[in-house]
Design an enzyme around this catalytic site. Structure first.
Site, PDB file in Angstrom:
ATOM      1  N   ARG A  33       0.677  -1.418   0.119  1.00 42.94           N
ATOM      2  CA  ARG A  33       0.037   0.108  -0.109  1.00 42.94           C
ATOM      3  C   ARG A  33       0.688   1.194   0.138  1.00 42.94           C
ATOM      4  O   ARG A  33       1.983   1.335   0.789  1.00 42.94           O
ATOM      5  CB  ARG A  33      -1.119   0.062   1.348  1.00 42.94           C
ATOM      6  CG  ARG A  33      -2.058  -1.220   1.092  1.00 42.94           C
ATOM      7  CD  ARG A  33      -3.393  -1.081   2.045  1.00 42.94           C
ATOM      8  NE  ARG A  33      -3.970  -2.243   2.156  1.00 42.94           N
ATOM      9  CZ  ARG A  33      -4.674  -2.762   1.011  1.00 42.94           C
ATOM     10  NH1 ARG A  33      -4.737  -2.150   0.161  1.00 42.94           N
ATOM     11  NH2 ARG A  33      -5.215  -4.065   1.300  1.00 42.94           N
ATOM     12  N   ASP A  34       0.504   2.213  -0.942  1.00 38.71           N
ATOM     13  CA  ASP A  34       1.091   3.587  -0.825  1.00 38.71           C
ATOM     14  C   ASP A  34       0.789   4.184   0.477  1.00 38.71           C
ATOM     15  O   ASP A  34      -0.120   4.173   1.156  1.00 38.71           O
ATOM     16  CB  ASP A  34       0.428   4.483  -2.000  1.00 38.71           C
ATOM     17  CG  ASP A  34       1.491   5.470  -2.054  1.00 38.71           C
ATOM     18  OD1 ASP A  34       1.819   5.418  -3.370  1.00 38.71           O
ATOM     19  OD2 ASP A  34       1.523   6.398  -1.614  1.00 38.71           O
ATOM     20  N   ASN A  90       3.980   6.936 -13.795  1.00 34.38           N
ATOM     21  CA  ASN A  90       4.453   8.349 -14.096  1.00 34.38           C
ATOM     22  C   ASN A  90       6.007   8.108 -14.464  1.00 34.38           C
ATOM     23  O   ASN A  90       6.716   7.314 -13.782  1.00 34.38           O
ATOM     24  CB  ASN A  90       4.405   8.956 -12.767  1.00 34.38           C
ATOM     25  CG  ASN A  90       3.028   9.152 -12.350  1.00 34.38           C
ATOM     26  OD1 ASN A  90       2.071   9.555 -13.002  1.00 34.38           O
ATOM     27  ND2 ASN A  90       2.738   9.261 -10.920  1.00 34.38           N
ATOM     28  N   VAL A  99       9.785   8.565  -7.100  1.00 35.27           N
ATOM     29  CA  VAL A  99      10.768   7.435  -6.915  1.00 35.27           C
ATOM     30  C   VAL A  99      11.071   6.624  -8.009  1.00 35.27           C
ATOM     31  O   VAL A  99      10.436   6.356  -8.880  1.00 35.27           O
ATOM     32  CB  VAL A  99       9.577   6.428  -6.162  1.00 35.27           C
ATOM     33  CG1 VAL A  99      10.452   5.032  -5.829  1.00 35.27           C
ATOM     34  CG2 VAL A  99       9.192   7.144  -4.648  1.00 35.27           C
ATOM     35  N   HIS A 103       7.808   1.340 -11.089  1.00 33.17           N
ATOM     36  CA  HIS A 103       6.326   0.991 -10.020  1.00 33.17           C
ATOM     37  C   HIS A 103       5.148   1.305 -11.004  1.00 33.17           C
ATOM     38  O   HIS A 103       5.053   2.383 -11.894  1.00 33.17           O
ATOM     39  CB  HIS A 103       6.539   1.685  -8.943  1.00 33.17           C
ATOM     40  CG  HIS A 103       6.369   2.991  -8.976  1.00 33.17           C
ATOM     41  ND1 HIS A 103       7.706   3.939  -8.995  1.00 33.17           N
ATOM     42  CD2 HIS A 103       5.657   4.000  -8.625  1.00 33.17           C
ATOM     43  CE1 HIS A 103       7.400   5.395  -9.009  1.00 33.17           C
ATOM     44  NE2 HIS A 103       6.261   5.268  -8.894  1.00 33.17           N
TER      45      HIS A 103
HETATM   46  P1  5GP Z   1       5.676   8.579  -8.223  1.00 30.10           P
HETATM   47  O1  5GP Z   1       5.040   9.832  -7.929  1.00 30.10           O
HETATM   48  O2  5GP Z   1       7.073   8.193  -8.416  1.00 30.10           O
HETATM   49  O3  5GP Z   1       4.958   7.618  -9.348  1.00 30.10           O
HETATM   50  O4  5GP Z   1       4.993   7.528  -7.151  1.00 30.10           O
HETATM   51  C1  5GP Z   1       5.798   7.279  -5.910  1.00 30.10           C
HETATM   52  C2  5GP Z   1       4.892   6.845  -4.729  1.00 30.10           C
HETATM   53  O5  5GP Z   1       5.681   6.481  -4.011  1.00 30.10           O
HETATM   54  C3  5GP Z   1       4.098   8.023  -4.104  1.00 30.10           C
HETATM   55  O6  5GP Z   1       2.672   7.656  -4.513  1.00 30.10           O
HETATM   56  C4  5GP Z   1       4.516   7.881  -2.700  1.00 30.10           C
HETATM   57  O7  5GP Z   1       3.359   8.215  -1.704  1.00 30.10           O
HETATM   58  C5  5GP Z   1       5.119   6.519  -2.501  1.00 30.10           C
HETATM   59  N1  5GP Z   1       5.923   6.080  -1.577  1.00 30.10           N
HETATM   60  C6  5GP Z   1       7.215   6.928  -1.390  1.00 30.10           C
HETATM   61  N2  5GP Z   1       7.965   6.345  -0.323  1.00 30.10           N
HETATM   62  C7  5GP Z   1       7.458   5.482   0.079  1.00 30.10           C
HETATM   63  C8  5GP Z   1       7.436   4.476   1.207  1.00 30.10           C
HETATM   64  O8  5GP Z   1       8.674   4.372   1.705  1.00 30.10           O
HETATM   65  N3  5GP Z   1       6.606   3.743   1.273  1.00 30.10           N
HETATM   66  C9  5GP Z   1       5.316   3.716   0.466  1.00 30.10           C
HETATM   67  N4  5GP Z   1       4.615   2.493   1.072  1.00 30.10           N
HETATM   68  N5  5GP Z   1       5.273   4.389  -0.460  1.00 30.10           N
HETATM   69  C10 5GP Z   1       6.053   5.231  -0.608  1.00 30.10           C
END
Ligand code: 5GP
Length: 118
Positions: A33-34, A90, A99, A103
């Site tokens: 889960r995010d 993204n 990140v 993903h």
């Molecule tokens: P992006 O913006 O790169 O597509 O999405 C990265 C996602 O990773 C974000 O929705 C953020 O909330 C999630 N995220 C970042 N660090 C962590 C973490 O340490 N644990 C979890 N569960 N989610 C994370």
């Protein structure tokens, strides 16, 4: 540091060094889960192999990419949203990627009438 591992990203979650609310796992991928959910159901599905983007993963290891989407579909089924979810990727900071470990976001439980959820 090879393209297969990176110590400072979601690899730490893959390795279990950073805790996560894991909902599914396969040989090649994990789903958890995010930490900052943008919808009632918001799961990240991540390859165990480190590549910075989904595109890079497609080039380097297509089977791993396929498994990410297969596991995402499995989680959607498990969460009861097989017929009402989005899978979002993204790519690049200009598109909101924060990140840099490939993903897929699995999002569900919110209205899809607005164009975007993430
Ligand atoms: P992006 O913006 O790169 O597509 O999405 C990265 C996602 O990773 C974000 O929705 C953020 O909330 C999630 N995220 C970042 N660090 C962590 C973490 O340490 N644990 C979890 N569960 N989610 C994370």
């Amino acid at each position: 540091m090879t393209s297969q591992t990176s110590s400072d990203c979601l690899c730490k979650i893959v390795a279990g060094d950073i805790p996560s609310d894991r909902v599914a796992e396969s040989e090649r991928s994990i789903a958890f889960r995010d930490i900052s959910p943008a919808a009632p159901i918001h799961v990240l599905v991540v390859p165990k192999r480190h590549e910075p983007t989904v595109g890079a993963l497609a080039v380097a290891a297509g089977d791993d990419l396929a498994d990410v989407f297969r596991l995402a579909a499995e989680v959607a089924e498990q969460e009861g949203v097989a017929d009402a979810h989005r899978m979002i990727v993204n790519t690049g900071s200009g598109a909101g990627q924060t990140v840099f470990h490939a993903h897929v976001h699995l999002l569900a439980g919110a209205s899809f009438t607005e164009g975007r959820m993430v």
